[in-house]
Motif scaffolding. Structure first.
Motif, mmCIF file in Angstrom:
data_model
loop_
_atom_site.group_PDB
_atom_site.id
_atom_site.type_symbol
_atom_site.label_atom_id
_atom_site.label_comp_id
_atom_site.label_asym_id
_atom_site.label_seq_id
_atom_site.Cartn_x
_atom_site.Cartn_y
_atom_site.Cartn_z
ATOM 1 N N VAL A 94 59.355 28.749 -1.271
ATOM 2 C CA VAL A 94 57.956 29.438 -0.694
ATOM 3 C C VAL A 94 58.354 30.689 -0.106
ATOM 4 O O VAL A 94 57.635 31.545 -0.128
ATOM 5 N N HIS A 95 59.726 31.128 0.136
ATOM 6 C CA HIS A 95 60.040 32.242 0.605
ATOM 7 C C HIS A 95 59.651 33.655 -0.332
ATOM 8 O O HIS A 95 60.106 33.477 -1.304
ATOM 9 N N GLY A 96 58.682 34.509 0.111
ATOM 10 C CA GLY A 96 58.262 35.586 -0.776
ATOM 11 C C GLY A 96 57.120 35.402 -1.422
ATOM 12 O O GLY A 96 57.102 36.268 -2.438
ATOM 13 N N LYS A 97 56.546 34.246 -1.456
ATOM 14 C CA LYS A 97 55.443 33.805 -2.559
ATOM 15 C C LYS A 97 54.409 34.173 -1.822
ATOM 16 O O LYS A 97 54.123 34.337 -0.862
ATOM 17 N N ASP A 98 52.963 34.407 -2.649
ATOM 18 C CA ASP A 98 51.940 34.671 -2.353
ATOM 19 C C ASP A 98 51.325 33.354 -1.801
ATOM 20 O O ASP A 98 51.006 32.392 -2.640
ATOM 21 N N THR A 99 51.056 32.987 -0.568
ATOM 22 C CA THR A 99 50.806 31.763 0.015
ATOM 23 C C THR A 99 49.373 31.393 -0.086
ATOM 24 O O THR A 99 48.914 30.415 -0.153
ATOM 25 N N ARG A 100 48.508 32.163 -0.822
ATOM 26 C CA ARG A 100 47.181 31.951 -1.181
ATOM 27 C C ARG A 100 46.853 30.974 -2.248
ATOM 28 O O ARG A 100 45.677 30.470 -2.416
ATOM 29 N N GLY A 101 47.994 30.642 -2.931
ATOM 30 C CA GLY A 101 47.809 29.956 -4.014
ATOM 31 C C GLY A 101 48.396 28.380 -3.562
ATOM 32 O O GLY A 101 48.366 27.460 -4.442
ATOM 33 N N LEU A 102 48.846 28.097 -2.551
ATOM 34 C CA LEU A 102 49.291 26.831 -1.952
ATOM 35 C C LEU A 102 48.433 25.791 -1.744
ATOM 36 O O LEU A 102 48.625 24.624 -2.086
ATOM 37 N N LYS A 103 47.011 26.030 -1.468
ATOM 38 C CA LYS A 103 46.150 25.137 -1.380
ATOM 39 C C LYS A 103 45.873 24.606 -2.959
ATOM 40 O O LYS A 103 45.694 23.111 -2.760
ATOM 41 N N GLU A 104 45.761 25.332 -3.691
ATOM 42 C CA GLU A 104 45.667 24.631 -5.082
ATOM 43 C C GLU A 104 46.904 24.076 -5.704
ATOM 44 O O GLU A 104 46.542 22.921 -6.289
ATOM 45 N N ALA A 105 47.785 24.595 -5.170
ATOM 46 C CA ALA A 105 49.143 23.629 -5.490
ATOM 47 C C ALA A 105 49.166 22.362 -4.997
ATOM 48 O O ALA A 105 49.558 21.394 -5.693
ATOM 49 N N ALA A 106 48.695 22.092 -3.872
ATOM 50 C CA ALA A 106 48.707 20.766 -3.398
ATOM 51 C C ALA A 106 47.469 19.839 -3.909
ATOM 52 O O ALA A 106 47.938 18.629 -4.146
ATOM 53 N N GLU A 107 46.301 20.423 -4.330
ATOM 54 C CA GLU A 107 45.436 19.736 -4.909
ATOM 55 C C GLU A 107 45.727 19.232 -6.176
ATOM 56 O O GLU A 107 45.588 18.098 -6.775
ATOM 57 N N LYS A 108 46.345 20.266 -7.070
ATOM 58 C CA LYS A 108 46.823 19.770 -8.356
ATOM 59 C C LYS A 108 48.018 18.780 -8.175
ATOM 60 O O LYS A 108 48.137 17.840 -9.271
ATOM 61 N N THR A 109 48.894 18.705 -7.218
ATOM 62 C CA THR A 109 49.964 17.878 -7.258
ATOM 63 C C THR A 109 49.304 16.250 -6.970
ATOM 64 O O THR A 109 49.745 15.550 -7.685
ATOM 65 N N ILE A 110 48.185 16.322 -6.342
ATOM 66 C CA ILE A 110 47.461 14.935 -6.078
ATOM 67 C C ILE A 110 46.884 14.574 -7.448
ATOM 68 O O ILE A 110 46.908 13.284 -7.895
ATOM 69 N N VAL A 111 46.329 15.279 -8.228
ATOM 70 C CA VAL A 111 45.832 15.093 -9.586
ATOM 71 C C VAL A 111 46.285 14.890 -10.529
ATOM 72 O O VAL A 111 46.437 13.954 -11.512
#
Length: 243
Positions: A201-218
């Motif tokens: 996650v270092h240096g990444k745009d954290t605005r996409g983390l919420k979507e990443a979590a949701e995609k992981t569940i689905v």
């Protein structure tokens, strides 16, 4: 008085009027059901793909699906293999409401875990996490975070290491919340897996983390830990505004 004359064409869908006349459903609920019903059997469902064919967002699609499930038109189940291990989801659609499905939905909703003492942390703002005074609720998903800073890249400053660790802790809290919403079992992470997430996650745009979590569940059915790591690695780099 206005009379409507039907103009028939090819590629039509035959559907029972029960769902269309159900006054407990909104027009948007009936519309999504009709769209799903028009697809072929064993069709692979992706909320992102469905959203492309409508003006609704993925979040809206998920809310409507939950409404259909609540009223007995949709049943979502997790399959298991001979060893009892979880496999891919299996969804069932019915033109008429199934009371058995309604009972299953009510039972799942009743058996959901109690809300944490600090509800503000259930859906944290991943775009602007509070790095100075984090007030996070401890969960099973992040119980290995106490030692994660030790194995990080030594070239990072203490502040950077703590910031990245805090972002991942918030992410795992939100991931656990998503699992509860979708009636999934909590996703466990080992210490080494947490460390990999923090490094990625270092240096990444954290605005996409919420979507990443949701995609992981689905979508991350077989190996959610690895799927989440891949999502983080594929995030765009953080843009630094130089004055």
């Amino acid at each position: 008085m206005v009379k409507i004359k039907k103009v028939y064409d090819k590629h039509y869908t035959v559907i029972n009027n029960s769902v269309l006349n159900d006054v407990s459903l909104k027009c948007e609920d009936k519309g999504l059901f009709a769209y799903l019903w028009s697809q072929a059997d064993e069709w692979d469902f992706y909320a992102k793909e469905v959203a492309k064919h409508s003006a609704d967002s993925e979040d809206k699609i998920y809310k409507i699906l939950r409404k259909l499930e609540e009223h007995g038109y949709l049943l979502r189940e997790r399959q298991r293999n001979s060893k009892g291990q979880l496999k891919a989801n299996k969804w069932y659609l019915s033109e008429t409401p199934k009371q058995k499905w309604i009972n299953i939905f009510k039972k799942r909703s009743t058996n959901k875990k109690p809300i944490r003492q600090n509800p503000k942390q259930v859906k944290p703002d991943l775009e602007k996490p509070n790095m100075e005074k984090p007030d996070l609720t401890s969960t099973n998903c992040n119980k290995y975070l106490s030692k994660q800073v030790k194995n990080l890249n030594k070239s990072l400053s203490k502040e950077e290491r703590e910031r990245d660790a805090n972002v991942i802790e918030i992410l795992l809290n939100y991931l656990n919340h998503c699992a509860e919403e979708w009636h999934h079992v909590p996703i466990m992470f080992s210490q080494s897996e947490v460390n990999k997430l923090i490094k990625a996650v270092h240096g990444k745009d954290t605005r996409g983390l919420k979507e990443a979590a949701e995609k992981t569940i689905v979508y991350g059915e077989q190996y959610p830990q690895g799927y989440l790591l891949s999502c983080i690695k594929n995030l765009p780099e953080e843009v630094v505004n130089e004055k």
